[in-house]
Motif scaffolding. Structure first.
Motif, PDB file in Angstrom:
ATOM      1  N   ALA A 172      35.679 114.250  25.398  1.00 32.53           N
ATOM      2  CA  ALA A 172      34.558 113.653  26.098  1.00 32.53           C
ATOM      3  C   ALA A 172      34.369 112.162  25.486  1.00 32.53           C
ATOM      4  O   ALA A 172      34.001 111.247  26.338  1.00 32.53           O
ATOM      5  CB  ALA A 172      33.338 114.420  25.899  1.00 32.53           C
ATOM      6  N   TYR A 215      33.708 124.886  29.134  1.00 34.36           N
ATOM      7  CA  TYR A 215      32.433 124.240  29.962  1.00 34.36           C
ATOM      8  C   TYR A 215      31.231 124.256  29.318  1.00 34.36           C
ATOM      9  O   TYR A 215      30.521 123.399  29.327  1.00 34.36           O
ATOM     10  CB  TYR A 215      32.160 125.423  31.240  1.00 34.36           C
ATOM     11  N   LEU A 218      31.359 121.339  27.045  1.00 35.98           N
ATOM     12  CA  LEU A 218      31.266 119.956  27.923  1.00 35.98           C
ATOM     13  C   LEU A 218      29.814 119.579  28.184  1.00 35.98           C
ATOM     14  O   LEU A 218      29.389 118.662  28.116  1.00 35.98           O
ATOM     15  CB  LEU A 218      32.036 120.411  29.000  1.00 35.98           C
ATOM     16  N   HIS A 219      29.305 120.863  28.759  1.00 37.41           N
ATOM     17  CA  HIS A 219      27.808 120.706  28.961  1.00 37.41           C
ATOM     18  C   HIS A 219      26.940 120.141  27.745  1.00 37.41           C
ATOM     19  O   HIS A 219      25.799 119.985  27.988  1.00 37.41           O
ATOM     20  CB  HIS A 219      27.098 121.942  29.556  1.00 37.41           C
ATOM     21  N   VAL A 227      29.207 116.364  34.358  1.00 34.76           N
ATOM     22  CA  VAL A 227      30.430 117.448  34.372  1.00 34.76           C
ATOM     23  C   VAL A 227      30.507 117.762  35.596  1.00 34.76           C
ATOM     24  O   VAL A 227      31.626 118.044  36.059  1.00 34.76           O
ATOM     25  CB  VAL A 227      29.724 118.466  33.254  1.00 34.76           C
ATOM     26  N   ILE A 236      37.363 115.712  35.544  1.00 32.83           N
ATOM     27  CA  ILE A 236      37.527 116.740  34.903  1.00 32.83           C
ATOM     28  C   ILE A 236      38.177 117.850  35.649  1.00 32.83           C
ATOM     29  O   ILE A 236      37.672 118.383  36.684  1.00 32.83           O
ATOM     30  CB  ILE A 236      35.985 117.237  34.242  1.00 32.83           C
TER      31      ILE A 236
END
Length: 345
Positions: A172, A215, A218-219, A227, A236
């Motif tokens: 990220a 996931y 990432l969040h 996202v 992504i």
């Protein structure tokens, strides 16, 4: 007997001559002190349990009592956390644990006041617009530093050591800085001892159960709307390992998670997808292989073959690097100490 100072710079031993004594810390801002102590003083309770000291808050004063070495370490931990809060950061139990590990890595006794020669912390850090993450163990520190020095990094070790999470934060960060154009997440579609059968939906919906940990990470470090937008426009990308053949992954941050469940052929295929301007991180736990009996884990083979190859870094974690929960480390040690047996029999 004690002496009050801004950071308890003077150690006052008990009059009976034993190794115990007291340091009193003074805080100028009670709001920072309250955030430092945590909800219902939970951060202080954690510090007491880990270091064997007593920490008693008295308004803007905090009395730390116990053996000298432990009190000095507690003082150093609190100073680092105080600096973090003062700069706008938050402190949770995991941050307290990380600060304890950091001070332990720096040495047994610590100065109780910052100096120009001593930075607030020596562990590496990853940052996105939403969150900053600091290493909590020396192994995590080496792992984060390897990201900036090598195109291909292996993170190998037990569950709960932060291998996958830090890899996602790194990806990220690269995307936000414009160093890569996209993030590619991959994972072998192998169930942990179960057979889920047919899964309905499109490709993303079919692989969602396997990639949920990625996931979630990432969040945690990127705004949810970014996202989702990234997943929709391809910035992504979710790519099952079996579908990677024939591709060249250029200008991308590529993560292969649960790599211990990749076969030897799959691992070679995946590693040779690395293209120009890309960074690749491969994570896995060799002790949790779900491949059928008789199949060699591609992760174990790759680590053996690529150790020492220029441009490749292999970072190994152990149970002492577990940061998920104290009990997880004890669970890992218990399983490692037990006789090896094939639980699938």
């Amino acid at each position: 007997m004690s002496e009050t100072a801004s950071w308890g710079s003077t150690w006052i031993a008990d009059s009976n001559g034993d190794q115990g004594g007291e340091i009193v810390l003074t805080f100028d801002d009670n709001r920072i002190a309250s955030a430092l102590y945590g909800s219902h003083d939970q951060n202080l309770a954690f510090l007491e349990r880990r270091l064997g000291i007593s920490a008693t808050p008295r308004g803007n004063l905090l009395a730390i009592r116990g053996p000298r070495e432990a009190c000095e370490q507690a003082s150093s931990v609190l100073r680092k956390l105080h600096d973090r809060i003062r700069k706008g950061g938050n402190v949770a139990l995991g941050d307290v644990d990380g600060a304890i590990r950091l001070t332990a890595a720096q040495g047994s006794l610590f100065p109780t006041a910052p100096t120009a020669a001593e930075p607030a912390g020596i562990f590496a850090q990853l940052s996105t617009r939403k969150k900053s993450v600091s290493a909590r163990t020396p192994a995590q520190d080496a792992y984060i530093r390897a990201f900036g020095r090598h195109e291909l990094v292996f993170g190998v070790g037990p569950a709960g050591t932060g291998k996958t999470y830090l890899a996602v934060v790194h990806a990220a960060q690269l995307l936000e800085r414009g160093e890569v154009d996209r993030i590619i997440l991959s994972r072998p579609a192998v169930e942990a001892g179960e057979r889920l059968g047919f899964l309905p939906g499109d490709m993303r919906e079919k692989v969602d159960p396997y990639l949920r940990p990625l996931y979630d990470a990432l969040h945690d470090v990127m705004p949810p709307e970014r996202v989702e937008r990234g997943l929709q426009n391809g910035i992504i990308e979710v790519a099952p390992l079996a579908f990677m053949r024939g591709r060249t992954l250029a200008h991308a941050a590529v993560i292969l998670d649960e790599a211990q469940n990749a076969t030897s052929m799959q691992m070679k295929m995946f590693l040779t997808r690395l293209g120009e301007g890309s960074r690749m991180v491969v994570t896995g736990d060799p002790s949790q292989v779900d491949l059928p009996n008789g199949m060699t884990s591609g992760l174990a083979e790759a680590v053996r073959l690529l150790d020492g190859v220029e441009g490749v870094s292999i970072c190994r974690f152990t149970d002492v690097d577990v940061v998920r929960h104290e009990l997880v480390a004890r669970i890992v040690r218990a399983y490692e100490a037990a006789p090896r047996a094939d639980v699938r029999e």
